[in-house]
Scaffold this motif. Structure first.
Motif, mmCIF file in Angstrom:
data_model
loop_
_atom_site.group_PDB
_atom_site.id
_atom_site.type_symbol
_atom_site.label_atom_id
_atom_site.label_comp_id
_atom_site.label_asym_id
_atom_site.label_seq_id
_atom_site.Cartn_x
_atom_site.Cartn_y
_atom_site.Cartn_z
ATOM 1 N N THR A 93 40.348 18.308 50.463
ATOM 2 C CA THR A 93 40.630 16.899 49.572
ATOM 3 C C THR A 93 41.308 17.057 48.024
ATOM 4 O O THR A 93 41.482 15.980 47.562
ATOM 5 N N CYS A 94 41.360 18.258 48.028
ATOM 6 C CA CYS A 94 41.424 18.684 46.230
ATOM 7 C C CYS A 94 43.302 19.814 46.690
ATOM 8 O O CYS A 94 42.571 20.960 47.870
ATOM 9 N N SER A 95 43.692 20.117 46.243
ATOM 10 C CA SER A 95 44.831 21.407 46.050
ATOM 11 C C SER A 95 44.597 22.977 45.992
ATOM 12 O O SER A 95 44.847 23.323 46.608
ATOM 13 N N ASN A 96 42.962 22.823 45.262
ATOM 14 C CA ASN A 96 42.819 24.225 45.182
ATOM 15 C C ASN A 96 41.820 25.236 47.155
ATOM 16 O O ASN A 96 42.132 25.552 47.360
ATOM 17 N N SER A 97 41.686 24.087 46.764
ATOM 18 C CA SER A 97 40.976 23.787 48.662
ATOM 19 C C SER A 97 42.320 24.103 49.730
ATOM 20 O O SER A 97 41.890 26.099 50.265
ATOM 21 N N TYR B 198 45.957 16.896 51.207
ATOM 22 C CA TYR B 198 46.512 17.943 50.849
ATOM 23 C C TYR B 198 46.089 18.670 52.215
ATOM 24 O O TYR B 198 45.290 18.697 53.151
ATOM 25 N N THR B 199 47.497 18.340 52.728
ATOM 26 C CA THR B 199 47.813 18.876 54.104
ATOM 27 C C THR B 199 48.302 20.428 54.248
ATOM 28 O O THR B 199 49.212 20.368 54.269
ATOM 29 N N CYS B 200 47.081 21.218 55.416
ATOM 30 C CA CYS B 200 47.940 22.657 55.758
ATOM 31 C C CYS B 200 49.786 22.343 57.020
ATOM 32 O O CYS B 200 49.253 21.956 57.765
ATOM 33 N N CYS C 222 54.108 10.729 46.835
ATOM 34 C CA CYS C 222 52.850 10.597 47.578
ATOM 35 C C CYS C 222 52.400 8.926 46.910
ATOM 36 O O CYS C 222 51.280 9.189 46.768
ATOM 37 N N GLY C 223 52.466 8.444 45.491
ATOM 38 C CA GLY C 223 51.507 7.798 45.057
ATOM 39 C C GLY C 223 50.582 7.479 44.254
ATOM 40 O O GLY C 223 49.648 6.109 43.222
#
Length: 603
Positions: A280-284, A270-272, A163-164
């Protein structure tokens, strides 16, 4: 330090004849002494041809070259994992055997590596010999200092090939790579949840044990992580060391700043996979995925309510304990969350840092701006699976779904009445107390919520921000626009089960049902007369007080209700908005039209 190393393997007893003339350390071979002397001279004669890094020993160069080639010739016979050196393999095998040969004499804790024991020994000595030249923060090891320095330099030399994304250390990259592979090798024995690293599992276990080893000296609050304690202490000091260069907003954590910057760049990495929504973050993203699965893994032991993340549960538990650890220094009001305190403080300063680019309206919170923007776009991303109704907020969808299930989990302790949301319960409790803490500066009328006051103020300002795209008619409330739009569609989705009459809104049906039940919940304290609507009671009470707060700007005549003022104004404008469908005659009042229609009925 030597006192903490009783489990160390002893040096072999061979005679050490070759002694260093600088530090006195002895070696059994002259080649080892020669390599050792380079520690004192700083000489590094073995250069890497690919990255210019140099080493004191040829063997070290050979090991380093495997970083570039990717070669890992030493494989574990138990799990197949490969390593660059025999020593790394030997240490790894202790994961399978459980061997921890290095023991601390102070507390008995054992370690698989000598370096781990050396770092641990500093816990007992409190020694932090490595200090940052930029911020004076001290560390237990040079490696920790080196990683910390990258916070100041911004250096992130380890990049994910998938993902860079870049990281400050190879260990962070290794843990991150498990997100792509779906690997979570560390499993909780209590709940079966998997984690990407052993420290994450260790901290998670504290949720089960209740252990909170890091305690705040100011308020006594405990934390499962030392960095959480450090961030919490900023709430007492007010320090926000990480500042956004775009808007000046400060943060207690560098990660918070990193996530915030994505609001400026619109980056949502981070995409569903189910609905395509970005975060904007993995937790969300993880919390959002629970809205698809319905999973609420964190449950309150007192009331059974479930939550999508542990932080929400912690905040909820304060409703039972009454704890409000975040206090406003200006008015003394307490809050369960530091973010709510920050938003509240803006009511004192008047600051509204989040501005809508379409209408210029300012907000105290970024999520309030996001919800507001949906008014312009018409986006309603949260949809009810039973009736298809859309909502701008997930919490409103949850409250709405309770109208289908009949669930009313929030109960008034005084009258036993149940509500679908805690906000509605709070507003209801003011019915018993009579409290209306929010007053209009123009007419003195009190309201139970700031939102009610905000809507009421539009009566004085004439503001009607919600316009119908079909006929252009404007409304002070968004709900008023929704109900009005059913005039064009003739939609009346709410039907009375007693008489079959249909209504445009659930509130209109609720009020109508009182005709069948005889319920008149709003009673006048002066004459005991009952009313089906609160607005009817308020208008009636003005007959006792002679109050007429709605005044015509043209003739000065006063009225008890805004609707009566509106009808009266038609006498000045000559407007006759109520038209007979049979003969086309217009009327300024709806009851005049109703009387006229009886003429046709008599024919």
């Amino acid at each position: 330090m030597e006192d903490h190393m009783t489990g160390c393997t002893q040096e072999n007893n061979k005679e050490k004849r070759y002694e260093c003339d600088v530090c006195g350390k002895a070696w059994e071979k002259p080649s080892k002494l020669e390599a050792h002397r380079r520690v004192h001279t700083g000489e590094r004669p073995f250069d890497c041809s690919e990255c210019d890094k140099n080493f004191t020993r040829y063997a070290s160069l050979l090991r380093h070259n495997r970083v570039h080639s990717g070669e890992k010739p030493f494989a574990c016979s138990d799990c197949g994992k490969s390593f660059k050196t025999k020593q790394e393999l030997k240490i790894h095998q202790r994961v399978h055997t459980g061997e921890k040969p290095y023991g601390c004499s102070a507390c008995g804790k054992s370690f698989a590596q000598l370096s781990g024991l050396l770092r641990h020994g500093l816990v007992h000595s409190s020694e932090r010999p490595f200090t940052c030249s930029d911020c004076d923060k001290a560390f237990k090891s040079s490696q920790e200092l080196k990683a910390h320095m990258r916070l100041h330099t911004g250096e992130r030399p380890f990049t994910c090939s998938d993902c860079g994304k870049s990281f400050k250390s190879s260990k962070e990259l290794k843990v991150h790579r498990r997100q792509h592979m779906g690997e979570r090798p560390y499993i909780c024995s209590d709940c079966g949840k998997g984690f990407k690293s052993s420290p994450e599992l260790k901290m998670h276990m504290r949720l089960h044990t209740g252990e909170r080893p890091f305690t705040c000296n100011d308020c006594g609050k405990g934390f499962i992580r030392s960095d959480s304690l450090l961030e919490h202490q900023h709430t007492h000091t007010g320090v926000r060391p990480y500042t956004c260069s775009d808007c000046g907003k400060g943060f207690t954590r560098s990660h918070g700043l990193l996530v915030h910057r994505r609001t400026h760049s619109n980056e949502r990495p981070y995409t569903c996979a189910q609905c395509g929504k970005g975060f904007t973050c993995s937790n969300s993203l993880l919390q959002h995925q629970h809205t698809h699965t319905g999973e609420r893994p964190y449950t309150c032991s007192q009331c059974g309510k479930g939550f999508t993340c542990s932080n929400y549960l912690l905040q909820h538990q304060r409703t039972h304990t009454g704890m409000r650890p975040y206090t406003c220094t200006q008015c003394g009001k307490g809050f369960t969350k530091s973010t709510r305190l920050l938003s509240h403080q803006r009511t004192h300063t008047g600051e509204r840092p989040f501005t809508c680019t379409q209408c210029g309206k300012g907000f105290t919170q970024s999520n309030s701006l996001l919800e507001h923007q949906r008014i312009h776009t018409g986006e309603r991303p949260y949809t009810c699976s039973q009736c298809g109704k859309g909502f701008t907020r997930s919490s409103r969808l949850r409250s709405h779904q309770r109208t289908h299930t009949g669930e009313r989990p929030f109960t008034c302790t005084q009258c036993g009445k149940g509500f679908t949301s805690s906000t509605k319960l709070l507003e209801h409790q003011w019915v018993h107390s009579g409290q209306r803490p929010f007053s209009c500066s123009d007419c003195g009328k009190g309201f139970k919520t700031t939102q009610e006051l905000k809507v009421h103020l539009r009566v004085h300002t004439g503001e009607k921000p919600y316009g119908c795209s079909t006929c252009g008619k404007s409304f002070a409330r968004l709900s008023g626009l929704w109900v009005h739009q059913r005039v064009h569609s003739s939609e009346r989705p709410f039907t009375c089960s007693d008489c079959g009459k249909a209504f445009k809104s659930s509130l209109a049906l609720k009020v109508h049902r009182r005709l069948h039940t005889g319920e008149r919940p709003y009673t006048c304290s002066d004459c005991d007369k009952g009313f089906t609507r609160l607005s009817s009671l308020l208008a009636h009470q003005r007959t006792h007080s002679s109050e007429r707060p709605y005044t015509c700007t043209q003739c000065g005549k006063g009225f008890t209700q805004s609707s009566n003022l509106l009808v009266h104004q038609h006498t000045h404008t000559g407007e006759r908005p109520y038209t007979c469908a049979q003969c086309g005659k217009g009327f300024s009042r709806p009851n005049s039209l109703l009387s006229h229609q009886q003429v046709h009925a008599g024919d």
